[in-house]
Design a protein around this motif. Structure first.
Motif, mmCIF file in Angstrom:
data_model
loop_
_atom_site.group_PDB
_atom_site.id
_atom_site.type_symbol
_atom_site.label_atom_id
_atom_site.label_comp_id
_atom_site.label_asym_id
_atom_site.label_seq_id
_atom_site.Cartn_x
_atom_site.Cartn_y
_atom_site.Cartn_z
ATOM 1 N N GLY A 1442 0.821 -1.217 0.000
ATOM 2 C CA GLY A 1442 0.000 0.000 0.000
ATOM 3 C C GLY A 1442 0.848 1.257 0.000
ATOM 4 O O GLY A 1442 0.546 2.246 -0.703
ATOM 5 N N GLN A 1443 1.902 1.234 0.766
ATOM 6 C CA GLN A 1443 2.819 2.394 0.790
ATOM 7 C C GLN A 1443 3.464 2.596 -0.560
ATOM 8 O O GLN A 1443 3.611 3.739 -1.039
ATOM 9 C CB GLN A 1443 3.868 2.187 1.875
ATOM 10 N N LYS A 1444 3.841 1.496 -1.180
ATOM 11 C CA LYS A 1444 4.429 1.610 -2.502
ATOM 12 C C LYS A 1444 3.442 2.192 -3.508
ATOM 13 O O LYS A 1444 3.785 2.979 -4.388
ATOM 14 C CB LYS A 1444 4.923 0.252 -2.986
ATOM 15 N N LYS A 1445 2.193 1.807 -3.350
ATOM 16 C CA LYS A 1445 1.175 2.312 -4.269
ATOM 17 C C LYS A 1445 1.012 3.831 -4.101
ATOM 18 O O LYS A 1445 0.861 4.572 -5.085
ATOM 19 C CB LYS A 1445 -0.151 1.607 -3.997
ATOM 20 N N VAL A 1446 1.082 4.296 -2.881
ATOM 21 C CA VAL A 1446 0.988 5.748 -2.653
ATOM 22 C C VAL A 1446 2.150 6.478 -3.335
ATOM 23 O O VAL A 1446 1.984 7.538 -3.970
ATOM 24 C CB VAL A 1446 0.952 6.034 -1.142
ATOM 25 N N ALA A 1447 3.344 5.907 -3.209
ATOM 26 C CA ALA A 1447 4.511 6.531 -3.845
ATOM 27 C C ALA A 1447 4.356 6.564 -5.360
ATOM 28 O O ALA A 1447 4.688 7.572 -6.020
ATOM 29 C CB ALA A 1447 5.766 5.771 -3.455
ATOM 30 N N GLU A 1451 4.250 9.739 -8.123
ATOM 31 C CA GLU A 1451 5.041 9.823 -9.356
ATOM 32 C C GLU A 1451 4.137 10.039 -10.557
ATOM 33 O O GLU A 1451 4.488 10.770 -11.501
ATOM 34 C CB GLU A 1451 5.868 8.557 -9.534
ATOM 35 N N SER A 1452 2.981 9.372 -10.554
ATOM 36 C CA SER A 1452 2.065 9.543 -11.692
ATOM 37 C C SER A 1452 1.542 10.974 -11.795
ATOM 38 O O SER A 1452 1.184 11.437 -12.877
ATOM 39 C CB SER A 1452 0.884 8.574 -11.552
ATOM 40 N N LYS A 1453 1.520 11.667 -10.684
ATOM 41 C CA LYS A 1453 1.080 13.055 -10.706
ATOM 42 C C LYS A 1453 2.055 13.932 -11.503
ATOM 43 O O LYS A 1453 1.637 14.884 -12.166
ATOM 44 C CB LYS A 1453 0.946 13.556 -9.275
ATOM 45 N N ASP A 1454 3.327 13.548 -11.398
ATOM 46 C CA ASP A 1454 4.341 14.340 -12.107
ATOM 47 C C ASP A 1454 4.255 14.154 -13.613
ATOM 48 O O ASP A 1454 4.601 15.083 -14.388
ATOM 49 C CB ASP A 1454 5.737 13.956 -11.618
#
Length: 1658
Positions: A1442-1447, A1451-1454
């Protein structure tokens, strides 16, 4: 009459006289049967009675071995079969009407036959026996052999019948079952095959029974393992498991009562519940017929319930019930309608049609037999009118040569004609009768009844007897009625031991003279009244069973006694012993009968314990008291059982009867037997009574239990025996003639007495009327009537009262005056002082009576006290038992602890723990040990037992409990854990209990001080005192407190005296205390104490000075000072009081707070203990749940083992049955092969006889041989007897099928018809008689051989059918075995699956298990059991991901800006993908053959094609060569056939020419024969039969020519046919070759086309 020879050894005859049975009278107790169209028969006692319906003539057949058992008749053969009742009984077959014994059947039956039945055709007899064999046997009664037998243990059958249309079917029915037995035969071997009928339920519906052995529709339980049959659950492994059904699964079925066969081999069954069933005889399918109710029922319609008997008629059946009606059941399809057919007076028990179906036999429950004759005017005739019960007593009507009388227990009196036993008249007394006696001096009879009355009946008119007088003697029953030999007195003996003497003359109105008392148990009364004497000697025999002796009481009655009866009897009617010369005698042994001899004062007695007849001499001198008689002569009787003695009219014959059923006539002097006869048997308990006529020529013998009356007649009677009794008979008649004329004249004029009597018709009406009215009439009569003995007693009492009335008055007056005097004395005594007073007892006049009453009261009181003590003792014992069972047997008693105010209870959990051995030692050992825990977590352990510190290390894992031993060990360990958990809680409970006891003790101590403070402070507060309740100390419930007893306590006198003394001493002490002034002063001044304590300060009061009562103005100075001192002291005292009160209040508050704190602390501890108890119960329930699961698994394991054992046992039985069926098949096949070989030999012999006929008669001319051969083939026609059309229309079964006996009869008729053919008149002319005789013998041998062949063929077919059935049975058993094997395999798989599929218990925390809509899932086949740690690790991984998914989202926002570009590129790629897909689809749809693929893939494609072309050219060349060769062969064959056809044409032309010439010759011969026909016309029909339709040739040449022409034509036709067949064959071959060529051409074309590429347009 026919009698069998007696087998038992009887008494030897001394002279030439002998007795024979003249007739037998008895009524049927079994079913009556037809023997032929006009005769019926039934068994009765030792006899079978035959009655001709038309003439009413009776014929008797006596059984040689005692009583007749069951009986059956065969109407076709006219034979009767019956069994005897001896040990190992026999079956006798007698022919009718000759009554000669045909055969005797001896089986292995031990006790008795219960049913016999003949087959309707053939020589077969079926027998059935009940206990102990329950065996069904089939006999061939002509050859006296048992064909087959079969035992059915426990099957009690009440009806058995053969199928009239098929003797191979037999139906057996009982009140619970119906079974059809099939008889199968193979040559000489017979066997039974039984099939049971599945009956419907009581309401007529059918119940679908499941297979108990292999149930198919058992539910599958996914949780608790396999569901097994109920027999396995019950633990049954034997044969009983095949039929086991629990009580809840048993439903009441219909109860069959009767069955009958139909012409279609179906069965009609009548049931108790009113249903009528139809059963198919082949399939045994049951159909419940529907009853059609009438639309307008009659008003008096009966409710038909259940048929008792059924008989078949066309279009239905006739049935009877218990209501006395015969009903007609008209059956159509599956319904029936009931119509009234006939009404009978009594309930009908049996019906049967005559063989020609023109008569219907109807038998009632009473034994009467009616014959209903069908016709235009049907008639109902009574063939046999039965009496109401068996004969109770019999006697001859004086003089005993024409008439006799019988009496039944119900009070029916019949007068019979002696010659043929025809009933002359009847009369009913409507009361229970006991004995009967006919008067020798008049035409009257006396009947003794059970109510103590004697009825006197006049038989002056034999056709209408009437009651002329009734004497009500006493309320006890009459047991003996005896007339003396001259008919002067009638002696009546009652059950209470009184003998009444009555005047026997009717002219004296049967005056009662008096009575005398004898012993109660009267056995016999004997009298002697001789012509030359004027006294009547009477002897009464009674038994003394306690002493094992007999008593004789003798007295004499003068003939003038009726005239002077008042002097012989007292006022109460008792005869004076000294006047009648009454003497008492006793015998040292017991007698069953005794008679008084006519001369020499002798007594003859029949010993009851030993088989002896003794004579005793009476003493000549007089004696007083009891005289002991000794035997004078002793003779062995050769009769066993208790017997009776009788004397003839002249006193010279002693007649003895006994239980053995033999009657012996002995000489009175020598006691030797000179005549005897066995009229009855010991099975019917012998002879009850007998009577002999005055002339000694007629003897009547009545059976005890067999219901037969036998009339014996002398076969040879003459000489000295006859002269003596006939002379005495003449003298007796002369002496009685005057008295008889006088009395008979008086009887003829005597009116009838109005008593409750009735004739035959009235009796039947009374039977049908209500019993209530009869009872009321009888009660009113009894109330009105008073016995004679009571009347005499009342008259004597009245006379005594009148005689002593004055004396009675004087005595009463004296008693009254004396009582007044005593009352005055008692009043004076009460006024005196105590010293001068007299006791009450001293005023009693009858001190003995008072003492007796006092003793009685004391005894009664003692008895009551003893009863109360015993009652108390019983209650105490019961209380001890209850206490021992419910209290003392508990290791720890159940207790409770309560809070202060709440109702919460913490009960001990050991109420269910019983005493255990060495538990204290175990507890001590466990305290020393350290607690060990199991390595398993709680959720796998399945309980929270570790929270209580219990050692669980010994427990096995729930996942490893596979074997039975492991489960048992686990259960023991779990029980031990439960015990330890309860023990831990009990220890905590005991500690809390002790704490409560301690707290209560502390509260009690503080409450003592609190009460003192409250008392000092004078507060009105209540002190709370905690106490233990009964639930906390339950042992107090077992102790009875004084306040619980509501009854007043009984205080004994000495206790009362002691209490009075104690009270007197107390009063005396108080008086002494009153005299002590010092003590009184101390109480007044100091309160009874010498020192004032601090606690008493609150109660201290300073007394006011005396002057304070005066006004203030008058006080002095001194007084004023004293007042000031007084005020100061009062102030100081008040201050001290306030200080002390405050200190007490503080102390009180402190004590109350302390109590409150301690109770609250204890309550908190008790609440925690309660939670601990809840948890202990939870742990206990968890462990008990595990124990229950383990116990269930053990139980299921045991059920599986039981099922496996049962299947193994069942398999063993089936294998044994398989071996038996295999042996039967092998034996049947061997028998069939042997029999077939015999049949083939016999058939070959028959053919040889047919072929060798002409060889045997080759010496005679040919035309005679032909004539004889035709006669050799001719068979006679047997004319069948045509039945009348009327009989055929009436008889429902028509012509019955044939059997072995009928085949023999048909063969005998055939041989008889052959005798007519063998007559010399049928011999052809010109034949030698010797040749004719030889021909007849040859033909007869041929016919006999043909009959043998037919019989053998039928037997062979029957054997083949028998073998086929055995093979089918073997296959069926084999299928059962395979099924058992399959079931065993499935069971073993299920058992292994059950052992691996374990039920475990898992603990889950609350809130972690969520179910949607509370739906519990029972199927977890796709679930697994994993450890909790795995779930936690998985959850941590999930969190990391789950933490990895948040990260990644960050990144996808960038890169959000590149989304548009990526979308454009994506659309472009989509379009390109669609183009590529379309191209790929086009390529896929392009036609691309294998040749093209090969063209593209093969590098040397042209070389390959050239090789294939070469191969094809070679193949075509070979095929052309082969075709040319075949064509040339065909051409050669056609050329050859053309030549052959030309040759045949030439031969046909030559033959046609010859044929034309032969036809010319034939026509010439025909003309010659026609010319010569007139000359040879005398040859006749015999010669014409040998010729064919065309005239034969007249010479040998013509015959040879015709024969040659025939052969030539046949040869031409045969050759032509062969040519045509060969041509057709060649045509077929050419067609096949043409088809092959076309196929090859097609293949060549296809191969050629492969070489060229094919271009398909896109």
């Amino acid at each position: 009459m026919a009698q069998g020879r007696e087998r038992d050894e009887g008494p030897h005859s001394a002279g030439g006289a002998s007795l024979s049975v003249r007739w037998v009278q008895g009524f049927p107790k079994q079913n009556v049967h037809f023997v032929n169209d006009n005769t019926i028969c039934y068994p009765c006692g030792n006899y079978v009675i035959f009655i001709n319906i038309e003439t009413k003539k009776k014929t008797v057949l006596q059984c040689s071995n005692g009583i007749v058992g069951v009986m059956a008749t065969n109407i076709r053969c006219e034979v009767v079969a019956f069994s005897d009742r001896k040990l190992k009984p026999l079956i006798y077959i007698y022919s009718f009407p000759g009554l000669t014994r045909r055969t005797k059947l001896k089986g292995n039956i031990l006790l008795d036959y219960t049913l016999l039945s003949f087959s309707y055709c053939g020589t077969y007899l079926a027998s059935y026996s009940s206990l102990p064999e329950f065996e069904l046997a089939l006999w061939n009664w002509e050859s006296s052999i048992i064909l087959c037998r079969k035992s059915q243990p426990g099957m009690d059958v009440n009806q058995m019948s053969f199928n009239p249309m098929n003797w191979r079917q037999l139906c057996l029915s009982s009140p619970s079952t119906v079974s059809v037995w099939t008889i199968e035969r193979s040559n000489q071997e017979h066997c039974f095959r039984a099939r049971s009928v599945k009956l419907p339920l009581e309401d007529g519906s059918f119940f679908n029974e499941t297979d108990v052995v292999f149930p198919q529709s058992l539910p599958k339980d996914l949780i608790y393992g396999p569901v097994l049959p109920l027999s396995s659950i019950a633990g049954l492994v034997g044969e009983e498991a095949e039929t086991f059904r629990p009580k809840d699964d048993l439903y009441p079925l219909l109860h069959p009562t009767m069955h009958c066969w139909t012409p279609t081999s179906d069965l009609y069954i009548g049931c108790e519940e009113g249903h009528l069933l139809m059963i198919n005889g082949n399939t045994l399918q049951v159909t419940v017929l529907n009853k059609i109710e009438e639309e307008s029922p009659l008003e008096d319609r009966r409710n038909f319930i259940s048929p008792v008997t059924l008989v078949y008629q066309k279009e239905g059946v006739l049935a009877s019930g218990i209501d006395g009606f015969v009903y007609s059941f008209i059956i159509k399809d599956r319904s029936y309608m009931i119509e009234d057919f006939l009404e009978i007076e009594r309930p009908v028990e049996h019906m049967a049609f005559s063989p020609n179906y023109t008569m219907l036999l109807i038998q009632t429950d009473k034994g009467s037999v009616y014959i209903y004759t069908f016709g235009k005017e049907p008639t109902l005739n009574k063939v046999l009118d039965a009496c109401d019960g068996k004969f109770q007593a019999i006697d001859f009507i004086t003089p005993g040569t024409q008439y006799f009388m019988t009496l039944t227990h119900s009070g029916e009196i019949c007068v019979w004609w002696l010659e043929d036993c025809a009933c002359v008249s009847k009369i009913y007394l409507n009361t229970l009768a006991m004995v009967l006696a006919c008067c020798p001096s008049s035409l009257s009879a006396a009947v003794g009844t059970e109510d103590g009355s004697v009825y006197f009946i006049s038989v002056y008119d034999k056709e209408s007897p009437q009651v002329v007088h009734k004497a009500f003697l006493s309320e006890s029953s009459v047991q003996h009625v005896v007339y003396d030999q001259q008919g002067i007195f009638l002696l009546v003996g009652t059950s209470e031991g009184k003998v009444f003497i009555i005047n026997a003359n009717s002219s004296s109105s049967f005056q009662i003279i008096g009575f005398t008392e004898v012993a109660k148990d009267i056995l016999q009364i004997s009298t002697v009244s001789l012509l030359e004497t004027d006294i009547v000697k009477v002897m009464v025999l009674s038994s003394l069973p306690e002493a094992g002796r007999s008593r004789l009481e003798m007295f004499t009655l003068p003939t003038l006694l009726p005239q002077v009866s008042t002097t012989f009897a007292d006022e109460r009617g008792r005869l004076k012993d000294e006047i009648i010369h009454k003497y008492l005698y006793e015998l040292e042994h017991a007698l069953s009968s005794a008679v008084l001899g006519f001369q020499s004062n002798q007594i003859y007695g029949f010993c009851s314990q030993v088989p002896y007849i003794c004579s005793y001499l009476l003493p000549e001198e007089e004696h007083t008291g009891i005289y002991i008689l000794k035997p004078y002569k002793k003779v062995q009787s050769r009769q066993y059982g208790p017997g009776l003695l009788y004397l003839s009219s002249h006193g010279l014959w002693l007649i003895t009867i006994a239980k053995c059923g033999i009657l012996c006539i002995r000489d009175v002097y020598t006691l030797e037997t000179f005549a005897w006869c066995r009229s009855h048997s010991h099975q019917g308990h012998g002879i009850q009574s007998m009577r002999i006529s005055m002339d000694g020529q007629n003897i009547l013998v009545n059976g005890r239990d067999d219901g037969t009356l036998v009339y014996l007649k002398w076969k040879r009677f003459g000489g000295h025996l006859a002269s003596e009794i006939l002379d005495y008979y003449q003298k007796l008649l002369i002496s009685l003639s005057s008295a008889m004329d006088k009395e008979n004249h008086y009887l003829s004029t005597t009116p009838k007495v109005s008593v409750d009597l009735g004739s035959d018709s009235e009796h039947t009406k009374q039977k049908a009327s209500t019993d209530l009215s009869q009872d009321e009439l009888v009660l009113t009569d009894v109330k009105k009537e008073i016995p004679w003995i009571q009347q005499k007693s009342q008259e004597a009492i009245k006379k005594e009262v009148n005689l002593f009335s004055k004396k009675r008055k004087e005595i009463k007056q004296g008693i009254k005056s004396l009582s007044k005097t005593i009352l005055n004395m008692m009043e004076e005594n009460d006024k005196l002082e105590n010293i001068a007073k007299l006791d009450q007892q001293e005023f009693g006049l009858d001190l003995e009576e008072l003492e007796r009453l006092h003793d009685e009261s004391q005894e009664e009181v003692a008895k009551i006290i003893k009863d109360v003590e015993m009652h108390n003792l019983a209650k105490s014992y019961l209380a001890e038992l209850i206490k021992e069972e419910c209290w003392n047997s508990m290791a720890v008693k159940g207790q409770a602890l309560k809070l202060r105010k709440e109702i919460v209870e913490a009960q001990s959990g050991v109420k269910l723990i019983k005493q255990r051995h060495e538990e204290d030692d175990e507890e001590e050992e466990e305290e020393d040990k350290t607690v060990k825990y199991s390595n398993l977590p709680n959720y796998l352990l399945g309980s929270l037992s570790t929270d209580f510190g219990v050692d669980t290390s010994l427990l096995s894992s729930q996942l490893e409990l596979h074997s039975r031993e492991e489960k048992i060990n686990q259960i023991i360990l779990l029980k031990d854990i439960i015990y330890k958990v309860k023990t831990v809680f009990n220890n905590e409970f005991d500690a809390a209990y002790k704490q409560k006891e301690f707290e209560i003790a502390r509260v009690k101590e503080r409450n003592v001080r609190i009460r003192e403070i409250i008392l000092d402070l004078e507060l009105e507060e209540a002190v709370w005192q905690p106490e233990f309740e009964d639930c906390e100390k339950p042992e107090r419930m077992l102790v009875v407190q004084d306040e619980e007893i509501t009854a007043h306590k009984h205080i004994k006198p000495w206790h009362k005296a002691k209490e009075l003394m104690v009270n007197h001493e107390k009063e005396h002490w108080l008086l002494i205390q009153d005299a002590s002034t010092r003590l009184r002063a101390l109480m007044d001044m100091m309160g009874g104490v010498l020192e004032v304590k601090k606690e008493d300060i609150l109660r201290m009061v300073i007394p006011q000075p005396a002057f304070m009562a005066k006004p203030d103005a008058v006080w002095t100075e001194e007084e004023r000072k004293q007042f000031k001192d007084y005020e100061k002291k009062v102030k100081e005292l008040n201050e001290e009081r306030d200080k002390y009160r405050k200190s007490l209040e503080a102390e009180l508050k402190k004590l109350q707070n302390s109590i409150q704190e301690s109770t609250q602390a204890f309550d908190e501890h008790l609440k925690r203990l309660f939670e601990r108890r809840v948890k202990a119960e939870m742990v206990t329930n968890q462990e008990e749940l595990k124990i229950s699961n383990l116990a269930f698994s053990l139980l299921l394991d045991e059920e599986l083992s039981s099922r496996e054992k049962f299947l193994n046992n069942y398999l063993t039985r089936k294998q044994h049955e398989k071996s038996q069926t295999s042996e039967a098949v092998r034996k049947s096949r061997e028998d069939l092969d042997v029999y077939k070989e015999h049949y083939d030999n016999l058939l070959a012999e028959d053919k040889v006889m047919d072929r060798s006929f002409k060889k045997e008669f080759s010496e005679i001319p040919g035309h005679q041989v032909d004539i004889l051969y035709k006669l050799f083939k001719r068979r006679p026609r047997i004319s069948k007897q045509k039945t009348h059309s009327e009989t055929t229309s009436v008889v429902p079964f028509g012509e019955l099928p044939g059997s072995g006996k009928l085949n023999k009869d048909a063969f005998a008729q055939l041989m008889k018809a052959m005798d007519e053919l063998d007559n010399i008149s049928n011999m052809p002319e010109g034949l030698d008689p010797l040749v004719w005789n030889h021909f007849c013998m040859t033909r007869r041998a041929k016919v006999e051989n043909e009959q043998k062949v037919k019989q053998k063929a039928a037997d062979l077919l029957e054997m083949a059918t028998f073998l086929q059935k055995r093979v089918e049975e073997e296959e069926k058993v084999q299928q059962e075995i395979e099924r058992v094997f399959h079931e065993l395999i499935l069971l073993q798989e299920e058992k292994v699956r059950f052992q691996l599929n374990l039920t475990i218990q898992i603990l889950l925390k609350q809130g972690q298990v969520e179910l949607e809509n509370f739906q519990l899932v029972l199927e977890y086949s796709d679930a697994i059991l994993i450890n909790k740690n795995i779930i936690e690790d998985l959850n941590s991984v999930i969190r990391t991901q789950g933490q990895k998914k948040v990260a990644s989202m960050m990144e996808s926002k960038d890169v959000h800006k590149r989304i548009l570009q990526i979308e454009w590129e994506h659309k472009k790629m989509e379009m390109e993908r669609e183009d590529l897909n379309q191209k790929a689809w086009d390529i896929q749809m392009l036609f691309f053959s294998r040749d093209r693929q090969k063209y593209l893939n093969e590098p040397n494609y042209e070389a390959l094609i050239s090789i294939q072309i070469g191969i094809m050219e070679q193949t075509i060349a070979v095929l052309d060569k082969t075709h040319k060769k075949n064509v040339e062969n065909c051409k050669k064959l056609l050329k050859k056939l053309g030549k052959f056809s030309n040759q045949k044409d030439i031969a046909n032309y030559a033959l046609s020419c010859n044929l034309r010439e032969e036809l010319v010759a034939v026509s010439e011969r025909k003309d010659i024969c026609n010319a010569m026909e007139s000359r040879f016309c005398h040859v006749g029909q015999a010669g014409l039969e040998l010729l064919s339709s065309s005239d034969p040739p007249t010479s040998a040449n013509q015959t040879a020519g015709i024969t040659g022409s025939k052969l030539t034509c046949e040869k031409i036709v045969k050759e032509r046919y062969e040519n045509m067949m060969q041509q057709q064959k060649l045509t077929n071959i050419s067609k096949q070759q043409a088809e092959q060529i076309s196929i090859l051409q097609t293949e060549v074309e296809r191969l050629r086309m492969k070489t060229f590429p094919a271009l398909v347009p896109m």
